[in-house]
Design a protein around this motif. Structure first.
Motif, PDB file in Angstrom:
ATOM      1  N   GLY A 265       0.811  -1.216   0.000  1.00 19.53           N
ATOM      2  CA  GLY A 265       0.000   0.000   0.000  1.00 19.53           C
ATOM      3  C   GLY A 265       0.843   1.264   0.000  1.00 19.53           C
TER       4      GLY A 265
ATOM      5  N   THR B 129      -1.918  -5.595  -6.180  1.00 15.83           N
ATOM      6  CA  THR B 129      -2.566  -4.938  -5.040  1.00 15.83           C
ATOM      7  C   THR B 129      -4.044  -5.292  -4.987  1.00 15.83           C
ATOM      8  OG1 THR B 129      -2.957  -3.006  -6.433  1.00 15.83           O
ATOM      9  CG2 THR B 129      -1.005  -2.950  -5.005  1.00 15.83           C
TER      10      THR B 129
ATOM     11  N   ALA C  52      -2.647  -2.918   4.296  1.00 16.99           N
ATOM     12  CA  ALA C  52      -2.166  -2.039   3.215  1.00 16.99           C
ATOM     13  C   ALA C  52      -3.022  -0.782   3.092  1.00 16.99           C
ATOM     14  CB  ALA C  52      -2.165  -2.797   1.883  1.00 16.99           C
TER      15      ALA C  52
END
Ligand code: FMN
Length: 539
Positions: free
Chosen positions: A308, A326, A478
């Motif tokens: 993140g 992600t 994150a």
């Protein structure tokens, strides 16, 4: 180049670019130079200086001050991963936006990623086959022959027909990339997606029609995807006419998946393992598989979980990840299918505002997943339901006081009313579940409790504000790390969080962090801010 004292270097008149004319030694000016990732920098040193300095090297400029002890070439975000990733998947950047169930990773999200030169996976899990078909049709219409988009194929042990139907759909619609996840072992469905369309090119190399990404967090599962598909599975598929003999023969020569995404502590289902131990372990496994099976190209290992911030992305590449993926941070993006209300909650999260809670899909087995804790009672209430389920043979066995509390505070309806709704749902989806619920009081209780868990996701997606305290929002640390990073900048505003700007800033920032580490390796005093990056609108 002549040696020069620090005093002389400092006294030199600055030309139009101070960083280019004189070395810098500390503080914000070092940070400013490190941010210029597209330029070559020189590390210069002189015996009389307390430490090496950093100098920009524009074409044709002199290099005053000290001896050049190292040249730092430009660091391009495009090159942080394995070059073959971009070549094979048709991307500019080694970056993937992961699938998010129930269509939270939307067609719009996947399309934006593909058009920006990255890769995204549509979140097909939890959707009915008809809905997946409709969304795949929209993706194909929007993205045409582009190779850089894909769809999730989730293992569904409880609904094998759905898994097969989605797999068949992905093959029929020639979806170019498929992320296979939640598999504990290989199934005919995933093997067919991997082997279907295998051919040889003019050089005799095996070519794929669909590129499989395997999402794994355990070595035994990774090993199965890194090996060729098992012969008995291939034989059975040929006998059923679902693969040709040629495809099966070629499938015996290549791994089931050439991209293996290693998932560390993440939002949603997770084994909570640390990335720093997982990636090296999986890289070694990939290396061993290539040796054992004599592959002519390597298996790429990508990293997911906890990414993140630029520093986290840079760390993943430094570990050897071929690409990064992600999840949590994209759920807060404009293109995600989550409600605006729930996205606002995500934007307020800190890194510690997450917690493990019972999972709807494997509730009876006690499987848990990671969700947002801040602002929601979901984790606490789901846990309460699991404890009641674990301790009782049926709803009527539960103490009346407890039953009343659950009906009032969690269901906001009577148990019987919820069972009626649940029964109707299963009659349409899988009648055997409804019938078992009628026969078996404990199973009925599980189905009713799972109603709450399932609805809690729907409330968050739909933005049912009167149920905000029940929102189930899958989320890992994150998200909070991202919020801390972007605080005060343009990405702090949820309305500015496009999935592409999130990705580009993470990558550009990772290039800066990588360069900071390079400079430090040559003795430059890099301040803490040098390992950060201020988000900016990137074109
Ligand atoms: N992974 C899957 O393989 N299938 C899914 O359906 C799925 N749904 C997800 C839904 C949400 C809301 C989130 C946050 C994650 C989901 N994931 C799913 C995992 C992501 O694809 C990704 O691997 C993970 O989020 C990466 O870790 P991070 O959350 O720390 O970024």
């Amino acid at each position: 180049m002549s040696a020069e004292t620090l005093a002389a270097a400092a006294a030199r008149p600055a030309d139009r670019d101070p960083g280019a004319a004189r070395p810098v030694f500390e503080g914000p000016r070092v940070v400013e130079l490190l941010n210029r990732t597209r330029e070559t920098l020189a590390v210069v040193a002189a015996p009389s200086w307390p430490r090496p300095g950093l100098l920009a090297v524009p074409a044709g400029a002199g290099r005053p001050g000290g001896v050049v002890v190292a040249e730092l070439p430009p660091v391009r975000a495009q090159r942080l991963g394995d070059a073959s990733f971009c070549a094979v998947h048709g991307t500019r950047w080694p970056y993937v936006a992961g699938e998010m169930a129930n269509g939270i990773a939307t067609v719009e999200l996947v399309t934006a990623m593909a058009r920006a030169g990255m890769l995204g996976f549509f979140g097909a899990a939890g959707l009915r086959v008809g809905a997946v078909e409709r969304e795949v049709g929209r993706l194909a219409a929007a993205l045409g022959e582009r190779p850089n988009w894909g769809v999730n194929l989730i293992h569904s042990p409880g609904e094998p027909r759905t898994e097969t139907a989605v797999a068949d759909l992905l093959v029929a619609r020639r979806v170019p990339a498929v992320s296979a996840s939640a598999f504990m072992e290989l199934t005919p469905a995933v093997v067919r997606v991997s082997a279907h369309g295998l051919t040889r090119d003019a050089q005799g190399r095996v070519r794929r029609s669909a590129r499989i990404f395997a999402k794994v967090s355990r070595t035994e599962v990774a090993a199965a995807f890194m090996a060729p598909a098992p012969a008995p599975l291939l034989r059975a598929l040929v006998e059923q006419g679902r693969l040709t003999a040629d495809e099966a023969e070629l499938a015996g020569r290549v791994p089931v998946a050439e991209d293996v995404t290693v998932e560390a502590d993440s939002g949603g289902h997770t084994d909570n393992r640390p990335l720093v131990t997982l990636v090296p372990e999986m890289l070694a496994l990939a290396e061993a598989a290539a040796r054992e099976h004599g592959y002519d190209r390597s298996i790429r290992v990508g990293a997911a979980g906890g990414l993140g911030t630029p520093a986290a992305v840079a760390a993943a590449f430094a570990l050897g990840a071929a690409y990064v993926l992600t999840g949590s941070v994209n759920q807060a993006a404009l293109e995600s299918g989550l409600s605006v209300d729930a996205k606002r909650m995500l934007a307020e999260a800190g890194p510690a505002d997450v917690v493990m809670a019972p999972a709807a899909d494997m509730f009876e087995l006690g499987v848990r997943l990671q969700v947002l804790r801040r602002g929601s009672m979901f984790a606490f209430r789901a846990e309460r339901l699991y404890q009641i389920y674990a301790a009782h043979a049926g709803w009527t066995q539960v103490a009346p006081l407890v039953r009343g509390k659950v009906e009032r505070e969690i269901f906001r309806a009577s148990y019987d009313a919820v069972w009626e709704e649940t029964r109707r749902f299963w009659l349409a989806r899988d009648p055997e579940q409804a019938a078992r619920g009628e026969r078996d009081p404990r199973h009925q209780m599980a189905l009713v409790f799972r109603w709450y868990l399932g609805m809690a996701s729907r409330w968050a997606i739909g933005g049912a504000a009167e149920r905000r305290a029940d929102y189930q929002i899958w989320c890992g640390p994150a998200m909070g790390a991202f919020n801390r990073w972007v605080a005060g900048g343009f990405l702090a505003d949820p309305a500015e969080r496009s999935v592409v700007q999130i990705a580009r800033n993470l990558l550009e920032g990772a290039a800066v962090v990588t360069r900071a580490q390079q400079a430090r390796c040559h003795g430059v005093a890099v301040p803490a801010a040098g390992f950060g990056y201020v988000p900016r609108l990137l074109g």
